[in-house]
Design a protein around this motif. Structure first.
Motif, short mmCIF file in Angstrom:
data_model
loop_
_atom_site.label_atom_id
_atom_site.label_comp_id
_atom_site.label_asym_id
_atom_site.label_seq_id
_atom_site.Cartn_x
_atom_site.Cartn_y
_atom_site.Cartn_z
N ARG A 30 -10.14 69.53 14.20
CA ARG A 30 -10.12 70.55 15.24
C ARG A 30 -9.76 69.96 16.60
O ARG A 30 -8.93 70.50 17.33
CB ARG A 30 -11.48 71.25 15.33
CG ARG A 30 -11.80 72.17 14.15
CD ARG A 30 -12.95 73.10 14.50
NE ARG A 30 -14.11 72.36 14.98
CZ ARG A 30 -15.08 71.89 14.21
NH1 ARG A 30 -15.03 72.08 12.89
NH2 ARG A 30 -16.11 71.24 14.72
N GLN A 31 -10.37 68.82 16.95
CA GLN A 31 -10.15 68.22 18.26
C GLN A 31 -8.69 67.81 18.46
O GLN A 31 -8.12 67.99 19.54
CB GLN A 31 -11.06 67.01 18.46
CG GLN A 31 -12.51 67.37 18.75
CD GLN A 31 -13.37 66.13 19.01
OE1 GLN A 31 -13.01 65.03 18.61
NE2 GLN A 31 -14.51 66.33 19.66
N SER A 32 -8.09 67.25 17.44
CA SER A 32 -6.71 66.78 17.56
C SER A 32 -5.69 67.82 17.11
O SER A 32 -4.48 67.56 17.17
CB SER A 32 -6.52 65.50 16.74
OG SER A 32 -7.36 64.47 17.20
N LYS A 33 -6.18 68.98 16.67
CA LYS A 33 -5.31 70.08 16.22
C LYS A 33 -4.33 69.60 15.14
O LYS A 33 -3.12 69.82 15.21
CB LYS A 33 -4.55 70.68 17.40
CG LYS A 33 -5.47 71.28 18.46
CD LYS A 33 -4.70 71.85 19.64
CE LYS A 33 -5.66 72.44 20.68
NZ LYS A 33 -4.93 72.97 21.85
N PRO A 35 -2.68 69.85 11.64
CA PRO A 35 -2.47 70.94 10.67
C PRO A 35 -2.92 70.55 9.27
O PRO A 35 -2.74 69.41 8.84
CB PRO A 35 -0.95 71.16 10.72
CG PRO A 35 -0.39 69.86 11.17
CD PRO A 35 -1.40 69.28 12.12
N ALA A 86 1.32 65.80 18.17
CA ALA A 86 1.76 67.10 17.64
C ALA A 86 3.27 67.26 17.68
O ALA A 86 3.86 67.89 16.79
CB ALA A 86 1.09 68.22 18.44
#
Length: 456
Positions: A30-33, A35, A86
């Motif tokens: 979640r913190q680093s998003k 996928p 990302a």
């Protein structure tokens, strides 16, 4: 891109984990998003492969299967930095640090790097502390076009495994012959040009190159005794006329080997002292012509630097000089990690440990000299400033990437600080006693700098 230190958990393939799947804790995902649909690129050193990320509640670390762990060279319990970019959908582990060593002693599995094994183990421990993985390899492990290397690392015992090309190569080769091997030069070039990774302390420094380069900077000339590449009799004659003491030092020498000290005596006679394993060999000559005739054969065999001699401070009648270790840290800024005094052994005029020299704390050594208390305080400050100034001068005026430098400094009887030489491969085997599990600040700094270079 921020980095988080994580523990690697290696799972055998009897479980549910697939070869190209890795598992991260929910919080990290979640913190680093990151996928969890589709794939991302997993990067470790120069290795890149597509993996699927699965999130798991209450997992504090990163779980991978045995086949993937084997390909990457990682082991259960290793601590590495983990970061996600990302824009390129890249999940990076590391940094992966490769240390290029001169040789492995195959007959001593518990000490594969001889007297440097303790330093190597310190590096392993520092990597565990900061989040990195280090392995050690030799020129014999390098071959053309390879995308992986056989190397040694430590977990429980010293083991040899296959690793990707590292993010950062730390060159600890101890001879120019090894460093100049075509395979080694090609490898270091490939690390930088093909993979965009880093090599530091990539080359030896020759004495005359250092002095000639630093002469270009007017702010550094105050540290430089007169010094030239030795060419001929006339140069010897003019230098001995200007200076009562002159040194001849092999350009590529180390450990005090081959140094010649020439002193002008009364009546135009000369004393010549040279280093040997058993001490100092002394010869007297009635003239500079006789001295040159005696030395000419030796001076033709290799290149020498001729340098103004200095009246060094002494303790107990023995000359004292100083070794400053200057390193780049976690923000790439030069800093002085340590300064030690080196006291020449009996019957020696050089302070190298290999020639019977001993180490001392700077303050304690200065207290035993003829310098006043005020001079001692000033010298303590000036040694650190000179070391920093010279390291920055090397960075500005000499081609090459250096992460640490051993700067040898002298102090004359008036308290003035002078440069003797700069070493791009400072010794890691100084006999410093360490308690079990202790890590020297210099080793910690090396790992922190490697993390900076690799972007962790």
């Amino acid at each position: 891109m921020t980095s988080t230190k994580m523990t690697i958990h290696v799972q055998n393939m009897g479980g549910m984990l697939q070869d190209h799947t890795i598992v991260l804790g929910d919080r990290a995902v979640r913190q680093s998003k990151i996928p969890t649909s589709g794939t991302v690129t997993l990067k470790f050193g120069a290795s890149k492969q597509q993996v699927k990320v699965v999130s798991a509640s209450h997992l504090d670390g990163l779980r991978i299967g045995e086949p993937l762990a084997r390909r990457l060279g990682v082991h259960h319990g290793a601590h590495v930095g983990v970061s996600y970019r990302a824009s390129s959908k890249t999940l990076s582990l590391g940094p992966l640090i490769g240390v290029l060593m001169s040789r492995v002693y195959s007959g001593t599995p518990d000490r594969p790097f001889g007297t440097n094994t303790g330093f190597c183990k310190e590096l392993v421990d520092a990597c565990h502390t900061y989040g990195a993985l280090v392995y050690f390899f030799t020129p014999g492990d390098i071959s053309s076009g390879q995308q992986s290397l056989e190397g040694w690392t430590y977990y429980g015992r010293w083991r040899k495994s296959s690793f990707p090309i590292p993010d950062v190569v730390y060159n600890r080769l101890t001879t120019r012959k090894l460093e100049n091997m075509p395979s080694v030069q090609h490898f270091m070039k490939e690390v930088k040009s093909r993979y965009g990774n880093y090599v530091f302390n990539e080359t030896y420094l020759d004495k005359t190159d250092v002095f000639d380069a630093l002469k270009q900077d007017s702010s550094l000339t105050r540290y430089l005794p007169e010094s030239h590449l030795f060419k001929n009799y006339q140069m010897l004659k003019s230098m001995t006329a200007r200076h009562p003491i002159v040194f001849l030092k092999p350009i590529t020498g180390s450990l005090g080997k081959g140094i010649i000290r020439i002193s002008r005596l009364a009546g135009q006679s000369y004393m010549c002292q040279s280093t040997s394993l058993n001490g100092t060999v002394r010869q007297s000559f009635p003239s500079i012509d006789a001295l040159f005739s005696s030395l000419s054969g030796k001076l033709k065999q290799r290149r020498y630097q001729i340098q103004q001699g200095l009246h060094l401070i002494e303790t107990g009648g023995r000359p004292v000089d100083f070794r400053a270790l200057v390193q780049r840290g976690p923000q790439c800024v030069w800093g002085v990690t340590s300064v030690v005094a080196r006291i020449a052994g009996s019957n020696h005029f050089v302070s190298n440990l290999a020639r019977g020299g001993t180490l001392s704390r700077v303050k304690e050594a200065l207290q035993k000299t003829n310098l006043s208390a005020a001079q001692q305080r000033a010298v303590n400050t000036h040694l650190r400033k000179a070391a920093l100034d010279i390291a920055k001068g090397i960075e500005s005026h000499i081609k090459g990437h250096f992460g640490e430098l051993g700067v040898d400094l002298a102090v004359d009887s008036h308290g003035k600080v002078w440069l003797l030489e700069v070493n791009s491969k400072p010794s890691k085997n100084d006999g410093t006693p360490l308690s079990e599990g202790a890590i020297r600040p210099s080793v910690k700094m090396t790992v922190q700098y490697a993390r900076y270079l690799a972007g962790f």
